[in-house]
Scaffold this motif. Structure first.
Motif, short mmCIF file in Angstrom:
data_model
loop_
_atom_site.label_atom_id
_atom_site.label_comp_id
_atom_site.label_asym_id
_atom_site.label_seq_id
_atom_site.Cartn_x
_atom_site.Cartn_y
_atom_site.Cartn_z
N LYS A 136 4.59 -2.59 -3.58
CA LYS A 136 4.90 -1.19 -3.92
C LYS A 136 6.28 -0.80 -3.37
CE LYS A 136 0.23 0.68 -4.08
NZ LYS A 136 -0.74 1.57 -3.41
N LEU A 137 6.54 -1.19 -2.12
CA LEU A 137 7.80 -0.84 -1.48
C LEU A 137 9.00 -1.53 -2.14
CD1 LEU A 137 6.55 -0.98 2.20
CD2 LEU A 137 7.38 1.06 1.01
N PHE B 255 6.97 -6.16 7.92
CA PHE B 255 8.15 -6.96 7.61
C PHE B 255 7.92 -7.58 6.24
CE2 PHE B 255 7.96 -6.58 12.10
CZ PHE B 255 9.26 -6.66 12.58
N VAL B 256 8.91 -7.47 5.34
CA VAL B 256 8.77 -7.98 3.98
C VAL B 256 9.99 -8.80 3.60
CG1 VAL B 256 8.50 -7.39 1.53
CG2 VAL B 256 7.41 -5.96 3.29
N GLY C 161 2.05 8.33 8.24
CA GLY C 161 1.09 9.10 7.45
C GLY C 161 0.78 8.38 6.16
N ASP C 162 1.06 9.04 5.03
CA ASP C 162 0.80 8.44 3.71
C ASP C 162 2.00 7.72 3.13
OD1 ASP C 162 -1.75 9.45 3.79
OD2 ASP C 162 -1.28 11.24 2.62
N LYS C 163 3.12 7.71 3.84
CA LYS C 163 4.32 7.08 3.29
C LYS C 163 4.86 6.03 4.24
CE LYS C 163 7.60 10.42 5.10
NZ LYS C 163 9.01 10.15 5.17
N TRP C 164 5.84 5.31 3.78
CA TRP C 164 6.50 4.27 4.57
C TRP C 164 7.96 4.65 4.78
CZ3 TRP C 164 4.11 -0.04 6.57
CH2 TRP C 164 2.82 -0.31 6.11
N ASP C 165 8.44 4.55 6.01
CA ASP C 165 9.85 4.76 6.32
C ASP C 165 10.53 3.40 6.44
OD1 ASP C 165 9.47 7.54 6.53
OD2 ASP C 165 8.97 7.37 8.66
N THR C 166 11.72 3.28 5.87
CA THR C 166 12.50 2.06 6.01
C THR C 166 13.23 2.11 7.35
OG1 THR C 166 12.81 1.94 3.62
CG2 THR C 166 14.30 0.61 4.99
N ASP D 171 0.23 -7.32 1.24
CA ASP D 171 0.91 -7.78 0.03
C ASP D 171 1.05 -6.63 -0.96
OD1 ASP D 171 1.91 -10.14 -1.64
OD2 ASP D 171 0.32 -9.32 -2.92
N LYS D 172 0.00 -5.86 -1.14
CA LYS D 172 0.03 -4.73 -2.08
C LYS D 172 1.06 -3.70 -1.65
CE LYS D 172 -4.81 -5.25 -3.34
NZ LYS D 172 -6.17 -4.73 -3.16
#
Length: 177
Positions: free
Chosen positions: A70-71, A105-106, A128-133, A65-66
Motif C-alpha cells: 500500500k505504501l 522497513f521496506v 494511528g491509522d496512517k503511516w509517516d515516512t 507485506d500488505k
C-alpha cells in the motif's frame, strides 16, 4: 530494456554471487520466494560496533507485506506497467525504548528499481491509522545504532552514513555543515 524472466534470474544470480563475495549474506528461499538479510559488512575499524542489523525478508501475504505494498503502490504500479513484479522485502525494528508505534522497513527489488548502488529501502512509522515516512529511499545495508537523538535510534546506512532523527524524520549527517 525489458529482460526475460530467464535473463533477470541470471542477473539476480550474478548479483547474489557478487554480494556473497563482498561479505553480504544473501539467501534465496525455495519456490522462487526471495529473502535478503542485511548482514554486517566487514568494515575497517569499529564502524559496526554498537549497531544491530535490520533483517529484511520476503513475507508474501502477511500484514507487513500488505502495508508495504500500500505504501509503495505507485512504484509497484509503475513496475507492472514495465512488465516487472518486484520482490517486496519487509522488516521491523525497535528504534525507541518502550516504543509503541510499529517501525516498518521496506525494500523493493526489481531490475528497474535497483541501480548500481543497490536497491533502496524506506522506513515508515505507524501513527494511528496512517503511516509517516521517517526515511525515504536509502541504498545499502541498514543498521540501528545505540546512540539516540530526539528519542529515536540513529540509523547507519552502508557502514558509515549516519542518519539522525530530528523529531519528525531522519536527516543525513553527511549533508550537515
Amino acid at each position: 530494456m525489458i529482460l526475460s524472466h530467464h535473463r533477470f534470474t541470471r542477473h539476480l544470480l550474478r548479483s547474489a554471487i557478487i554480494m556473497t563475495m563482498s561479505g553480504m549474506a544473501l539467501t534465496i528461499a525455495p519456490a522462487g520466494a526471495a529473502s535478503q538479510r542485511h548482514a554486517a559488512h566487514h568494515h575497517r575499524g569499529g564502524q559496526q560496533a554498537g549497531t544491530i542489523p535490520v533483517e529484511l525478508k520476503s513475507q508474501p501475504g502477511t500484514e507487513l507485506d500488505k502495508q508495504a505494498r500500500k505504501l509503495n503502490a505507485d512504484l509497484l504500479e509503475d513496475a507492472t506497467r514495465h512488465h516487472e513484479q518486484p520482490i517486496v522485502l519487509t522488516g521491523t525494528a525497535q528504534l525507541a525504548p518502550k516504543q509503541k508505534d510499529m517501525i516498518l522497513f521496506v525494500q523493493l527489488q526489481s531490475y528497474r528499481l535497483c541501480g548500481s548502488a543497490g536497491c533502496t529501502t524506506s522506513i515508515y512509522r505507524k501513527n494511528g491509522d496512517k503511516w509517516d515516512t521517517l526515511l525515504d529511499s536509502v541504498n545499502g545495508t541498514i543498521r540501528i545504532a545505540r546512540q539516540r537523538r530526539n528519542g529515536m535510534a540513529d540509523i547507519v546506512v552502508d557502514g558509515n552514513d549516519r542518519w539522525v532523527f530530528d523529531g519528525q524524520k531522519y536527516q543525513d549527517t553527511l549533508n550537515s555543515p
